[in-house]
Enzyme design. Structure first.
Site, PDB file in Angstrom:
ATOM      1  N   TYR A 219       0.600  -1.047   0.002  1.00 28.31           N
ATOM      2  CA  TYR A 219      -0.037  -0.120   0.166  1.00 28.31           C
ATOM      3  C   TYR A 219       0.787   1.178   0.065  1.00 28.31           C
ATOM      4  O   TYR A 219       1.971   1.148   0.601  1.00 28.31           O
ATOM      5  CB  TYR A 219      -0.935   0.131   1.357  1.00 28.31           C
ATOM      6  CG  TYR A 219      -2.072  -1.083   1.036  1.00 28.31           C
ATOM      7  CD1 TYR A 219      -2.165  -1.924   0.084  1.00 28.31           C
ATOM      8  CD2 TYR A 219      -2.992  -1.037   2.375  1.00 28.31           C
ATOM      9  CE1 TYR A 219      -3.225  -2.940   0.069  1.00 28.31           C
ATOM     10  CE2 TYR A 219      -3.855  -2.110   2.498  1.00 28.31           C
ATOM     11  CZ  TYR A 219      -4.041  -2.889   1.352  1.00 28.31           C
ATOM     12  OH  TYR A 219      -5.129  -3.830   1.445  1.00 28.31           O
ATOM     13  N   PRO A 220       0.474   2.215  -0.520  1.00 30.01           N
ATOM     14  CA  PRO A 220      -0.847   2.572  -1.261  1.00 30.01           C
ATOM     15  C   PRO A 220      -0.650   2.094  -2.625  1.00 30.01           C
ATOM     16  O   PRO A 220       0.193   1.921  -3.413  1.00 30.01           O
ATOM     17  CB  PRO A 220      -1.081   4.193  -1.159  1.00 30.01           C
ATOM     18  CG  PRO A 220       0.363   4.508  -1.233  1.00 30.01           C
ATOM     19  CD  PRO A 220       1.271   3.443  -0.437  1.00 30.01           C
TER      20      PRO A 220
END
Length: 129
Positions: free
Chosen positions: A102-103
């Site tokens: 992530y992101p």
């Protein structure tokens, strides 16, 4: 199979670091004053957690809803992320999903590994975790 077991099973199957999920659930709950160790689910402590469930076979009590954070750092900035975390906590959510990639999307010009975790760490620190 209850929802908590499905969540724990899904976590294992998708290689999301379960330790990160458990640690974040614990930190966010502790910062808010919610317990993450399991009294009986009907107990007053557990009732402060929305839809309290045990996480798999552990003694952790987590909310039925889990806040996904894959947009924190690219699609949502720090301020947006903090607002989402505040809303989730105000509704009794203490279960936060994160992962090492992530992101997303990984192709975004602003993508940087660990950005989501940095935002989460700053949030936990800001609420006294």
């Amino acid at each position: 199979q209850n929802k908590a077991n499905r969540v724990a099973h899904t976590t294992t199957m998708t290689n999301i670091p379960a330790v990160a999920l458990i640690a974040l659930a614990s930190l966010v709950s502790t910062a808010r004053g919610l317990s993450t160790t399991a009294p009986p689910v009907g107990d007053a402590t557990a009732s402060a957690v929305a839809g309290a469930r045990r996480l798999g076979r552990s003694d952790l009590v987590v909310s039925e809803a889990c806040l996904g954070t894959m947009t924190f750092g690219v699609q949502n900035d720090r301020s947006d992320a903090f607002a989402q975390l505040d809303l989730a906590r105000s509704r009794g959510v203490n279960f936060i999903d994160t992962a090492e990639l992530y992101p997303v999307p990984l192709t975004a010009p602003k993508w940087r590994a660990g950005a989501t975790e940095e935002i989460l760490g700053e949030y936990v620190e800001s609420v006294g975790g």
